[in-house]
Scaffold this active site. Sequence first.
Site, short mmCIF file in Angstrom:
data_model
loop_
_atom_site.label_atom_id
_atom_site.label_comp_id
_atom_site.label_asym_id
_atom_site.label_seq_id
_atom_site.Cartn_x
_atom_site.Cartn_y
_atom_site.Cartn_z
N GLN A 91 0.88 -1.13 0.00
CA GLN A 91 0.03 -0.08 -0.05
C GLN A 91 1.07 1.18 -0.02
O GLN A 91 1.81 1.41 0.92
CB GLN A 91 -1.01 0.01 1.18
CG GLN A 91 -1.82 1.28 1.20
CD GLN A 91 -3.09 0.94 2.23
OE1 GLN A 91 -3.05 0.16 2.91
NE2 GLN A 91 -3.49 2.13 2.65
N GLN A 188 13.90 10.38 -22.20
CA GLN A 188 15.27 10.81 -22.69
C GLN A 188 16.18 10.45 -22.17
O GLN A 188 17.35 9.82 -22.56
CB GLN A 188 15.17 12.57 -23.05
CG GLN A 188 16.26 12.70 -23.85
CD GLN A 188 16.27 14.43 -24.13
OE1 GLN A 188 15.14 14.80 -23.84
NE2 GLN A 188 17.56 14.97 -24.44
N ASP A 256 1.60 6.31 -17.77
CA ASP A 256 0.81 5.11 -17.79
C ASP A 256 -0.29 5.53 -18.66
O ASP A 256 -0.82 4.49 -19.63
CB ASP A 256 0.05 4.64 -16.46
CG ASP A 256 1.36 4.11 -15.61
OD1 ASP A 256 2.36 3.69 -16.00
OD2 ASP A 256 1.20 4.18 -14.41
#
Length: 313
Positions: A91, A188, A256
């Site tokens: 968690q 990068q 994401d």
Amino acid sequence: MIPITTLTLAPSLDSATTTDRLYAEGKLRCTAPLFEPGGGGINVARAIVHLGGDATALFPIGGPTGRHLTELLRAEGITTDAIETKDWTRQNLHVHVESTGEQYRFVMPGAHLTDDEFALFEQRLSGLPKNSLFVVSGSLPPGISVENLQHLLREAQRCGLRCVVDSSGPALKACLDIGNLALVKPNQKELAELVKRNLDDPDAVRQAALEIIAQGKTERVVVSLGPQGALAADKDRVFQVVPPPVKKMSTVGAGDSMVGAMTLKLAEGADLLDMARYGVAAGSAATLHKGTRLCTLDDTLRIYDYLRKDLTA
């Protein structure tokens, strides 16, 4: 659409809260926590579903935290394939400080995976449809080496899966050493580490991306460039997609969201430029919200439409 499965080896139950000030030793009064699913592949699957697609999230769960994580995912409409483990799911804690606007992210180590538990993930691969997309995203938990990860990717390719990888450091290098990946998304700095030289200008980034494609490591590279968007390359083309200026509230979830959007476009058979534009749009959309929220469809489409009208991209 081509089926999509995401793998998260170190998932988390993320809790987010707000406090007025952050200081040592005192009692910090916080707002009621907001719980959300966490972990690279899990968030990629969530982003895909937020954008109207479908994905199955494959991940380990353990204890009450694992059960809570699974309940949250199912409430969002995510198809889950959870493997029970002895260790409890970790968690994490995200704290927003009202007085300064700063965010603090307390990230716990992933739950330990045994060899027998890890073997169950490899067994799952044979049941996935051939030519489907298999997204590996996130960190490695204790007990799992880069060699374990390489073995799993080789098994995925042997089963006819097209692999998308979003990782960093030794894990990213190990995946690329397997070769023949469908897509990788380094930033990068990570790309510079891969080619072992500084990438101080756009042309250097472009050449480095084309280099790992020419070596047969991956079919496509999308290099995230922060405020400058992303550089996308395959063996024939290179594009840079620059997002519109937006007021960023948080960068958590942007990567994401970007991978989820690009994977969705890849599953739909989109070309490189369209895939990169949609990815940059989703990544930018995720920054419009506080905390750990991912992209929304409305925000993504609004930015995507802007990018499609930008003839200079």
